[in-house]
Design a protein around this motif. Structure first.
Motif, PDB file in Angstrom:
ATOM      1  N   UNK A 350       0.846  -1.190   0.000  1.00 14.08           N
ATOM      2  CA  UNK A 350       0.000   0.000   0.000  1.00 14.08           C
ATOM      3  C   UNK A 350       0.881   1.238   0.000  1.00 14.08           C
ATOM      4  N   UNK A 351       0.874   1.986  -1.094  1.00 14.77           N
ATOM      5  CA  UNK A 351       1.631   3.226  -1.189  1.00 14.77           C
ATOM      6  C   UNK A 351       0.703   4.373  -0.808  1.00 14.77           C
ATOM      7  N   UNK A 352       0.876   4.853   0.411  1.00 13.89           N
ATOM      8  CA  UNK A 352       0.002   5.868   0.969  1.00 13.89           C
ATOM      9  C   UNK A 352      -0.710   5.327   2.190  1.00 13.89           C
ATOM     10  N   UNK A 353      -0.606   6.029   3.319  1.00 16.06           N
ATOM     11  CA  UNK A 353      -1.236   5.590   4.565  1.00 16.06           C
ATOM     12  C   UNK A 353      -2.156   6.663   5.118  1.00 16.06           C
ATOM     13  N   UNK A 354      -2.841   7.353   4.206  1.00 19.82           N
ATOM     14  CA  UNK A 354      -3.776   8.387   4.624  1.00 19.82           C
ATOM     15  C   UNK A 354      -5.193   7.845   4.703  1.00 19.82           C
ATOM     16  N   UNK A 355      -6.165   8.667   4.273  1.00 25.57           N
ATOM     17  CA  UNK A 355      -7.560   8.247   4.336  1.00 25.57           C
ATOM     18  C   UNK A 355      -7.797   6.976   3.539  1.00 25.57           C
ATOM     19  N   UNK A 356      -7.279   6.942   2.309  1.00 23.02           N
ATOM     20  CA  UNK A 356      -7.419   5.750   1.478  1.00 23.02           C
ATOM     21  C   UNK A 356      -6.625   4.584   2.052  1.00 23.02           C
ATOM     22  N   UNK A 357      -5.391   4.832   2.423  1.00 29.87           N
ATOM     23  CA  UNK A 357      -4.520   3.766   2.912  1.00 29.87           C
ATOM     24  C   UNK A 357      -5.078   3.077   4.146  1.00 29.87           C
TER      25      UNK A 357
END
Length: 522
Positions: A350-357
């Motif tokens: 998973x590239x990105x650990x924000x809202x989507x991540x």
């Protein structure tokens, strides 16, 4: 003078904990929602010391029809009725169940099949419900026995074998008994014995009428009871078989209740019971007699029993089992072709650990994915926890924890069985200048990203900008990895899959065309 009625000692069921583990495994991997009856095996022993109950054992090997019965134990054939819900368990028609079991025993008696296979006289039913999320098990045993219309009574007072045979004759009996048992693949619970002076003979039940004019003939059975003057439960159906097929006098049927114990390292059968009984004649009975046999619980009431194994189970295993159960229910009910093993083995990057991540990570855990790696270069800010469910207020203080590491830690708290890892990493973007002093660091980040793409099966692009999606898209396309791109706008969203595909089953994997990330959505 009124004759004394014969009473029997009921079985007490003993279930090994390994049975419940095997049942749970079979429920998840074999039975699914199938509620049809399953054949299982149990056994009882007639050599327990005084004070032990009349035991019937069911172990983890009960589901293996080829498993050998322990030495000097008598096999019992059983039917498992496992329900999918506790309500179905409670509402199950137990009267109908025992009636059907009784008819099978009666048919084996009438047809003579029980003469050739006496094990058909000693059977059991097991009604269960397994709550695999809590490891709570409800169960109820039934040991079906046919009842004659009139009572079976004593013709004489019970005696001990030592009052009938001398020590030398008992030794001869044991030799004949062992020879008889050695001639069969499994121990026989029922037999015919002739106890005449100097001539002890033991034969199969089917040869009973060969001795109809012999006064010394005894109908023997391996007695699991240790209560004086009261035989064990298996005798009930044996007497029905005798009543239907014995051509001799039923007013003085001799029964040997063999209790083969060991005392001080020596076998001892002297305390075995000799009964002389008046047995009602059922040769002209056309309908199946009444059947009884549901086991009483610990409070001596006709009710099921309950066992809680959650305390003996590792909480991590409990959580994993509960997650798997939800998915298998989905497969059983909706998607039989769903390959849960393949999903659990899939490694997701998973590239990105924000809202989507955060939301994608939780969704993947819910689908049974066990290996998830998160990559993000940011830190948790005060605005994140309300939108990003893997973060809490404590993650924001003192400058904020690294997002990827904090998200991975939160995932392990939610489900300890997940292999979650977080990495702080910058992804080079086209059009963004790189200072000369940072070139080595960028090269290292590119190598790390390349290794991550190589070691994972699916790549999720959950990044804020389209420029940051460019490099991992090329890397994944070059390695023919599945890529799923997701982006959120103020009132729009995008989910796009690209990477490898197979147009026909069994075809070689071929790369899909690389699709550029959609502009204007971030």
């Amino acid at each position: 003078m009124e004759r004394k009625q014969l009473q029997f000692v009921a079985f007490n069921s003993f279930l090994d904990s390994g049975f419940w583990h095997k049942l749970s495994e079979n429920k998840l991997d074999v039975y699914g929602l199938d509620e049809s009856q399953k054949e299982i095996k149990g056994f009882y022993f007639n050599g327990d010391p005084v004070g032990m109950p009349c035991r019937m054992n069911v172990e983890f090997s009960a589901f293996d029809q080829d498993a050998k019965t322990p030495q000097r134990c008598l096999p019992m054939l059983g039917e498992l009725h496992n329900t999918n819900t506790v309500d179905k368990f409670k509402e199950c028609d137990k009267k109908e169940m025992i009636s059907e079991a009784g008819k099978k025993i009666w048919d084996s008696v009438v047809s003579g099949k029980a003469l050739d296979t006496p094990e058909l006289l000693a059977t059991f039913l097991l009604l269960t419900f397994a709550d695999l999320k809590k490891y709570h098990y409800y169960y109820w045993f039934c040991f079906p026995c046919l009842c004659p219309s009139t009572d079976i009574t004593f013709d004489q007072e019970p005696k001990k074998l030592k009052d009938r045979l001398t020590a030398e004759e008992m030794e001869q009996f044991l030799q004949a008994y062992d020879t008889f048992q050695d001639a069969h693949p499994t121990y026989q619970g029922f037999f015919v014995a002739v106890l005449s002076k100097g001539n002890i003979v033991i034969e199969d039940v089917k040869h009973m009428n060969k001795f109809e004019n012999t006064q010394e003939v005894y109908f023997g059975f391996c007695d699991p009871s240790n209560i004086e003057d009261y035989p064990g439960w298996p005798l009930r159906n044996f007497l029905m078989l005798i009543s239907y097929h014995w051509k001799g006098d039923l007013r003085g049927v001799n029964v040997l209740c063999l209790r083969d114990r060991s005392r001080d390292g020596t076998r001892d059968i002297s305390h075995s019971l000799l009964l002389s009984l008046c047995v009602p004649d059922i040769k002209n009975v056309l309908e199946c007699p009444k059947c009884v046999g549901w086991e009483k619980n610990e409070k001596q009431k006709l009710a099921p029993r309950f066992v809680n194994l959650s305390a003996s189970m590792d909480p991590t295993r409990l959580a994993a089992s509960a997650v798997d159960l939800n998915l298998k229910l989905m497969r059983w009910r909706l998607l039989p072709e769903l390959d849960l093993d393949l999903i659990s083995r899939t490694k997701c990057l998973l590239l990105g650990a924000g809202t989507l991540g955060c939301n994608v990570a939780k969704c993947l855990m819910g689908w049974g994915v066990r290996t998830i790696t998160l990559v993000d270069n940011g830190r948790v800010s005060y605005s994140n926890p309300v939108r990003q469910p893997l973060f809490q207020f404590e993650d924001c203080v003192k400058g904020g924890k690294p997002k990827a590491e904090a998200a991975a830690e939160a995932m392990k708290k939610i489900f300890p069985g997940v292999n979650a890892k977080g990495l702080s990493l910058s992804i080079p973007m086209p059009g963004h200048a790189v200072p000369e002093s940072a070139i080595e660091g960028v090269k290292k980040d590119v190598e790390t990203l390349q290794d991550l793409v190589n070691s994972h099966d699916a790549v999720f692009l959950l990044l804020d900008t389209r420029e940051s999606r460019w490099l991992p898209t090329l890397m994944a396309a070059e390695k023919q990895k599945i890529v799923i791109c997701s982006a959120l706008g103020f009132d729009t969203y995008l989910v796009m899959r690209h990477g490898v595909r197979s147009d026909t089953e069994g075809a070689d994997l071929a790369p899909c065309p690389v699709t550029a990330p959609s502009p204007g959505i971030s």
